[in-house]
Design a protein around this motif. Structure first.
Motif, mmCIF file in Angstrom:
data_model
loop_
_atom_site.group_PDB
_atom_site.id
_atom_site.type_symbol
_atom_site.label_atom_id
_atom_site.label_comp_id
_atom_site.label_asym_id
_atom_site.label_seq_id
_atom_site.Cartn_x
_atom_site.Cartn_y
_atom_site.Cartn_z
ATOM 1 N N ARG A 85 29.788 44.823 61.584
ATOM 2 C CA ARG A 85 30.470 44.516 62.847
ATOM 3 C C ARG A 85 31.384 45.658 63.287
ATOM 4 N NH1 ARG A 85 34.726 39.777 63.220
ATOM 5 N NH2 ARG A 85 35.749 40.446 65.103
ATOM 6 N N HIS A 86 32.111 46.248 62.337
ATOM 7 C CA HIS A 86 33.046 47.319 62.668
ATOM 8 C C HIS A 86 32.521 48.704 62.314
ATOM 9 C CE1 HIS A 86 35.956 43.841 62.229
ATOM 10 N NE2 HIS A 86 35.953 44.154 63.492
ATOM 11 N N GLY A 87 31.387 48.771 61.608
ATOM 12 C CA GLY A 87 30.805 50.060 61.261
ATOM 13 C C GLY A 87 31.655 50.863 60.295
ATOM 14 N N ARG A 88 32.400 50.198 59.435
ATOM 15 C CA ARG A 88 33.304 50.871 58.505
ATOM 16 C C ARG A 88 33.308 50.162 57.164
ATOM 17 N NH1 ARG A 88 34.197 53.898 62.345
ATOM 18 N NH2 ARG A 88 36.127 54.660 63.198
ATOM 19 N N MET A 89 33.718 50.919 56.140
ATOM 20 C CA MET A 89 33.967 50.320 54.834
ATOM 21 C C MET A 89 35.291 49.580 54.906
ATOM 22 S SD MET A 89 31.476 50.935 52.808
ATOM 23 C CE MET A 89 32.100 50.544 51.183
ATOM 24 N N LYS A 90 35.371 48.437 54.232
ATOM 25 C CA LYS A 90 36.604 47.660 54.162
ATOM 26 C C LYS A 90 36.901 47.358 52.704
ATOM 27 C CE LYS A 90 36.424 45.302 58.597
ATOM 28 N NZ LYS A 90 36.493 43.998 59.261
ATOM 29 N N ASP A 91 38.175 47.165 52.432
ATOM 30 C CA ASP A 91 38.618 46.719 51.114
ATOM 31 C C ASP A 91 38.847 45.224 51.174
ATOM 32 O OD1 ASP A 91 38.685 49.270 50.061
ATOM 33 O OD2 ASP A 91 40.797 49.574 50.530
ATOM 34 N N VAL A 92 38.507 44.533 50.102
ATOM 35 C CA VAL A 92 38.761 43.103 49.962
ATOM 36 C C VAL A 92 39.531 42.944 48.658
ATOM 37 C CG1 VAL A 92 37.727 40.829 49.660
ATOM 38 C CG2 VAL A 92 36.617 42.506 51.149
ATOM 39 N N THR A 93 40.733 42.379 48.746
ATOM 40 C CA THR A 93 41.575 42.194 47.572
ATOM 41 C C THR A 93 41.860 40.713 47.375
ATOM 42 O OG1 THR A 93 42.629 44.338 47.990
ATOM 43 C CG2 THR A 93 43.763 42.823 46.477
ATOM 44 N N VAL A 94 41.540 40.210 46.198
ATOM 45 C CA VAL A 94 41.923 38.854 45.828
ATOM 46 C C VAL A 94 43.367 38.962 45.353
ATOM 47 C CG1 VAL A 94 41.448 36.845 44.382
ATOM 48 C CG2 VAL A 94 39.547 38.298 45.175
ATOM 49 N N VAL A 95 44.294 38.590 46.228
ATOM 50 C CA VAL A 95 45.721 38.765 45.981
ATOM 51 C C VAL A 95 46.241 37.733 44.981
ATOM 52 C CG1 VAL A 95 48.006 38.718 47.061
ATOM 53 C CG2 VAL A 95 46.077 39.773 48.252
ATOM 54 N N GLU A 96 45.823 36.489 45.184
ATOM 55 C CA GLU A 96 46.292 35.424 44.293
ATOM 56 C C GLU A 96 45.257 34.308 44.276
ATOM 57 O OE1 GLU A 96 50.039 32.320 43.739
ATOM 58 O OE2 GLU A 96 50.167 33.873 45.271
ATOM 59 N N THR A 97 45.015 33.753 43.115
ATOM 60 C CA THR A 97 44.140 32.591 42.983
ATOM 61 C C THR A 97 44.502 31.831 41.718
ATOM 62 O OG1 THR A 97 41.863 31.793 42.932
ATOM 63 C CG2 THR A 97 42.292 33.859 41.779
ATOM 64 N N ASN A 98 44.314 30.527 41.771
ATOM 65 C CA ASN A 98 44.405 29.729 40.546
ATOM 66 C C ASN A 98 42.999 29.265 40.147
ATOM 67 O OD1 ASN A 98 43.856 27.630 42.296
ATOM 68 N ND2 ASN A 98 45.768 26.547 41.954
ATOM 69 N N SER A 143 40.883 27.160 40.680
ATOM 70 C CA SER A 143 40.413 25.782 40.848
ATOM 71 C C SER A 143 40.820 25.160 42.175
ATOM 72 C CB SER A 143 40.949 24.903 39.715
ATOM 73 O OG SER A 143 42.363 24.892 39.747
ATOM 74 N N GLU A 144 41.770 25.801 42.887
ATOM 75 C CA GLU A 144 42.267 25.190 44.121
ATOM 76 C C GLU A 144 42.276 26.152 45.306
ATOM 77 O OE1 GLU A 144 46.166 22.656 45.570
ATOM 78 O OE2 GLU A 144 46.401 24.105 43.945
ATOM 79 N N PHE A 145 42.880 27.349 45.156
ATOM 80 C CA PHE A 145 43.049 28.236 46.308
ATOM 81 C C PHE A 145 42.934 29.699 45.920
ATOM 82 C CE2 PHE A 145 47.202 28.592 44.457
ATOM 83 C CZ PHE A 145 47.629 29.857 44.832
ATOM 84 N N ALA A 146 42.766 30.526 46.968
ATOM 85 C CA ALA A 146 42.780 31.983 46.810
ATOM 86 C C ALA A 146 43.303 32.600 48.095
ATOM 87 C CB ALA A 146 41.387 32.515 46.505
ATOM 88 N N VAL A 205 43.977 38.307 56.641
ATOM 89 C CA VAL A 205 44.315 37.562 55.442
ATOM 90 C C VAL A 205 43.650 36.201 55.570
ATOM 91 C CG1 VAL A 205 46.157 36.513 54.084
ATOM 92 C CG2 VAL A 205 46.516 38.738 55.131
ATOM 93 N N SER A 206 42.969 35.776 54.514
ATOM 94 C CA SER A 206 42.295 34.477 54.523
ATOM 95 C C SER A 206 42.820 33.613 53.389
ATOM 96 C CB SER A 206 40.781 34.643 54.339
ATOM 97 O OG SER A 206 40.225 35.364 55.409
ATOM 98 N N LEU A 207 42.834 32.322 53.648
ATOM 99 C CA LEU A 207 43.164 31.335 52.633
ATOM 100 C C LEU A 207 41.872 30.596 52.311
ATOM 101 C CD1 LEU A 207 45.133 29.686 50.902
ATOM 102 C CD2 LEU A 207 45.568 28.250 52.919
ATOM 103 N N TYR A 208 41.445 30.690 51.068
ATOM 104 C CA TYR A 208 40.238 30.005 50.606
ATOM 105 C C TYR A 208 40.649 28.794 49.772
ATOM 106 C CZ TYR A 208 37.255 34.091 51.724
ATOM 107 O OH TYR A 208 36.575 35.096 52.348
ATOM 108 N N SER A 209 39.815 27.776 49.817
ATOM 109 C CA SER A 209 40.082 26.558 49.072
ATOM 110 C C SER A 209 38.783 26.041 48.479
ATOM 111 C CB SER A 209 40.679 25.509 50.025
ATOM 112 O OG SER A 209 40.798 24.263 49.374
#
Length: 184
Positions: free
Chosen positions: A106-119, A121-124, A139-143
């Motif tokens: 979509r942006h034609g560029r390399m991106k970094d993805v960092t898992v900043v915090e996760t437990n 079993s519940e969130f990231a 920034v995304s919140l995953y569940s």
């Protein structure tokens, strides 16, 4: 020539430091991170993002680690009330556990993805950005489920605000049932 080389070097050091405060999850374990995740929160610092905020809904993805340490992320998004779109991303491992790179078509560029915090079993909390350019930082919140405890949602909002995202760019999208593939 020395001034030019010095200024280029200084600029590169400053640019590399833009995301120095974004640290990955300590002792990140990609195998524990595998499986189904829902994106239940999103903050995006692009000015163009605001016009699309009402079109967003919770989406689902599946993280599949590969034997070489890379990750394949398959995501299902509702594009309209009748259309479910599947996208596949290949995140390449880096020398830092919890940090990946990928090519954004979509942006034609390399991106970094960092898992900043996760437990696991519940969130990231996931911090994604284009290298050396903050225009497309997100920034995304995953569940693991489509709903999260209010305390975790507040943690996500605080993190986004602390990293310079305006309050109006922080979104908790509505749930959706319109993507049959995501109900696996």
């Amino acid at each position: 020539m020395k001034i030019t080389l010095l200024s280029v070097t200084l600029t590169m050091v400053l640019l590399m430091d833009v995301h120095a405060d974004v640290k990955p999850q300590r002792n990140f374990d990609v195998k524990r991170f595998a499986g189904r995740w829902y994106r239940v929160g999103l903050a995006y610092n692009s000015a163009a993002f605001a016009q699309h905020r009402n079109k967003l809904a919770v989406c689902m993805g599946v993280v599949e680690p590969k034997s070489n340490g890379d990750v394949v992320m398959t995501v299902w998004r509702t594009k309209s009330s009748f259309l479910c779109q599947k996208e596949v991303y290949k995140y390449e491992k880096t020398s830092v556990p919890g940090v990946f790179t990928y090519f954004s078509t979509r942006h034609g560029r390399m991106k970094d993805v960092t898992v900043v915090e996760t437990n696991y079993s519940e969130f990231a909390l996931i911090h994604k950005h284009r290298k050396f350019h903050r225009e497309f930082t997100q920034v995304s919140l995953y569940s693991r489920t489509q709903k999260l405890r209010p305390e975790v949602i507040e943690k996500f909002k605080r993190y986004a605000l602390q990293h310079g995202f305006p309050e109006e760019s922080i979104i908790i999208p509505p749930l959706t049932d319109n993507c049959p593939h995501a109900r696996h």
